[in-house]
Scaffold this motif. Structure first.
Motif, PDB file in Angstrom:
ATOM      1  N   THR A 162       0.815  -1.316   0.160  1.00  7.99           N
ATOM      2  CA  THR A 162      -0.058  -0.067   0.025  1.00  7.99           C
ATOM      3  C   THR A 162       0.716   1.088   0.107  1.00  7.99           C
ATOM      4  N   LEU A 163       0.232   2.432  -0.480  1.00 10.37           N
ATOM      5  CA  LEU A 163       1.064   3.762  -0.529  1.00 10.37           C
ATOM      6  C   LEU A 163       1.600   4.056   0.799  1.00 10.37           C
TER       7      LEU A 163
ATOM      8  N   GLY B  63      -6.478   7.595  -1.326  1.00  8.59           N
ATOM      9  CA  GLY B  63      -6.626   6.990   0.127  1.00  8.59           C
ATOM     10  C   GLY B  63      -5.262   6.405   0.547  1.00  8.59           C
ATOM     11  N   VAL B  64      -5.013   6.714   1.664  1.00  9.78           N
ATOM     12  CA  VAL B  64      -3.786   6.435   2.262  1.00  9.78           C
ATOM     13  C   VAL B  64      -3.296   5.050   2.089  1.00  9.78           C
TER      14      VAL B  64
ATOM     15  N   ILE C 210       4.667  12.816  -5.214  1.00 11.72           N
ATOM     16  CA  ILE C 210       4.016  12.154  -6.030  1.00 11.72           C
ATOM     17  C   ILE C 210       3.152  11.066  -5.067  1.00 11.72           C
ATOM     18  N   LEU C 211       3.922  10.431  -4.079  1.00  8.58           N
ATOM     19  CA  LEU C 211       3.229   9.688  -3.263  1.00  8.58           C
ATOM     20  C   LEU C 211       1.954  10.307  -2.242  1.00  8.58           C
ATOM     21  N   SER C 212       2.313  11.364  -2.038  1.00 12.51           N
ATOM     22  CA  SER C 212       1.484  12.273  -1.249  1.00 12.51           C
ATOM     23  C   SER C 212       0.242  12.528  -2.014  1.00 12.51           C
TER      24      SER C 212
ATOM     25  N   LYS D 130       6.457   5.249   3.745  1.00 13.92           N
ATOM     26  CA  LYS D 130       7.367   5.161   4.958  1.00 13.92           C
ATOM     27  C   LYS D 130       8.494   4.800   4.365  1.00 13.92           C
ATOM     28  N   ASP D 131       8.715   3.855   3.309  1.00 15.63           N
ATOM     29  CA  ASP D 131      10.114   3.215   3.006  1.00 15.63           C
ATOM     30  C   ASP D 131      10.875   4.415   2.283  1.00 15.63           C
ATOM     31  N   VAL D 132      10.094   5.248   1.348  1.00 13.61           N
ATOM     32  CA  VAL D 132      10.898   6.320   0.681  1.00 13.61           C
ATOM     33  C   VAL D 132      11.120   7.298   1.827  1.00 13.61           C
ATOM     34  N   GLY D 133      10.407   7.566   2.554  1.00 16.51           N
ATOM     35  CA  GLY D 133      10.866   8.522   3.801  1.00 16.51           C
ATOM     36  C   GLY D 133      12.007   8.126   4.553  1.00 16.51           C
ATOM     37  N   LEU D 134      12.290   6.776   4.890  1.00 12.00           N
ATOM     38  CA  LEU D 134      13.334   6.460   5.690  1.00 12.00           C
ATOM     39  C   LEU D 134      14.526   6.570   4.804  1.00 12.00           C
ATOM     40  N   PHE D 135      14.504   6.458   3.399  1.00 11.00           N
ATOM     41  CA  PHE D 135      15.605   6.369   2.517  1.00 11.00           C
ATOM     42  C   PHE D 135      15.950   8.013   2.460  1.00 11.00           C
ATOM     43  N   GLN D 136      15.108   8.764   2.276  1.00 12.68           N
ATOM     44  CA  GLN D 136      15.405  10.279   2.506  1.00 12.68           C
ATOM     45  C   GLN D 136      15.942  10.853   3.923  1.00 12.68           C
ATOM     46  N   LYS D 137      15.397   9.885   4.953  1.00 10.74           N
ATOM     47  CA  LYS D 137      15.933  10.420   6.268  1.00 10.74           C
ATOM     48  C   LYS D 137      17.358   9.990   6.194  1.00 10.74           C
TER      49      LYS D 137
END
Length: 314
Positions: free
Chosen positions: A229-230, A269-270, A260-262, A235-242
């Motif tokens: 799910t999105l 839907g989330v 794009i994901l947002s 979450k995963d892309v955010g962890l990479f960005q972090k």
């Protein structure tokens, strides 16, 4: 070994199923009673909670949707951890968080491993998925027989936390590939190309990938149901960005992917399926990015075999 498994969701349920199918002495726990009952019906035992599971089992595996969920479970297990016990974290999570919780576990005399998986839910279901494992070598040797039941290719990545660093990187790459495939398929449709022919052209070219060979089929069939799910992708892309921010790497593509994901979450839907990213282009163009003859679900037709360690080149 008696194995505990906490988290019987899309991925965890399939990994636990591989253990059970191959004769493991398995104890399970999940917030969904129906998931637990399903495993009991197949021969697993059920635990009342993480504390009881750590008391009863030699190794406890967690596969949970967020770092917060993982921390809550580990805090319940810690008073019952000690020498001979192993905590194995199979979620895709923050490396710093798994190191912090792992250090607390190790302080009790227990061992800790981060061992996330990669390769899709369909391969998790058949034991043909890949597994990374971050821990000391002695602990890796202890858990390797378990990992080779759940996965076909097992890579010892180094110290605790190293597997999680690599996993968020691979998910970042897979997401970037999904986004470019959505663009490519849309442009080919607009250019008048047959999409079944386009699929094969990509598959035999330098542009092919694991994501194309799996998720493009679900896009073209119209099912767009990849069991991921999105919110998990975000979450995963955010962890990479972090991770990039921590090392002062000025990424350019990652921030655009997060935007794009947002946008997709706001539209669909989330917890919409990640392959629905293609619908942003269908809405913008009025085109239908579908083609007949493609499957509505992914099935792993690779024969199940006992896995083995993959060794890095030295």
């Amino acid at each position: 070994m008696k194995i505990g498994f906490i988290g019987l969701g899309n991925v965890g349920g399939k990994l636990a199923g591989s253990l059970l199918r191959n004769g493991a002495d398995l104890v399970v726990h999940d917030l969904d009673p129906a998931a637990v009952r399903g495993f009991e019906g197949r021969g697993a035992a059920a635990a009342d909670g993480p504390a009881q599971m750590m008391q009863a089992c030699d190794a406890v595996i967690t596969c949970l949707p967020s770092p917060a969920a993982c921390e809550a479970v580990v805090q319940q297990m810690l008073p019952h951890a000690g020498p001979g016990k192993i905590w194995m974290e199979m979620s895709t999570t923050d490396a710093g968080e798994v190191q912090r919780l792992g250090a607390a576990m190790i302080a009790t005399g227990a061992a800790a491993v981060d061992c996330p998986v990669s390769g899709g839910c369909h391969r998790a279901d058949t034991g043909n998925i890949s597994i990374y494992a971050g821990c000391d070598r002695a602990t890796f040797e202890r858990i390797l027989p378990l990992l080779t039941i759940m996965g076909r290719r097992v890579l010892h990545t180094g110290d605790l936390g190293s597997a999680s660093v690599l996993k968020v990187m691979t998910n970042y790459l897979a997401t970037a590939n999904l986004m470019t495939l959505c663009e490519a398929l849309t442009v080919m449709k607009a250019a008048g190309m047959d999409l079944a022919t386009t699929y094969e052209a990509i598959a035999i070219s330098s542009g092919t990938s694991f994501v194309h060979e799996t998720e493009s089929q679900l896009i073209l069939s119209g099912s767009r149901d990849v069991n991921f799910t999105l919110d998990l992708v975000q979450k995963d892309v955010g962890l990479f960005q972090k991770l990039a921010d921590q090392h002062a790497i000025p990424l350019e593509i990652s921030p655009m992917m997060i935007d794009i994901l947002s946008d997709a979450q706001a539209r669909y839907g989330v917890r919409a399926q990640s392959d629905r990213l293609i619908e942003r282009f269908e809405e913008a163009t009025g085109l239908s990015i579908t083609a007949p003859g493609f499957p509505t679900e992914l099935i792993d037709d690779e024969r199940e075999e006992r896995g083995a360690e993959v060794c890095a080149r030295r």
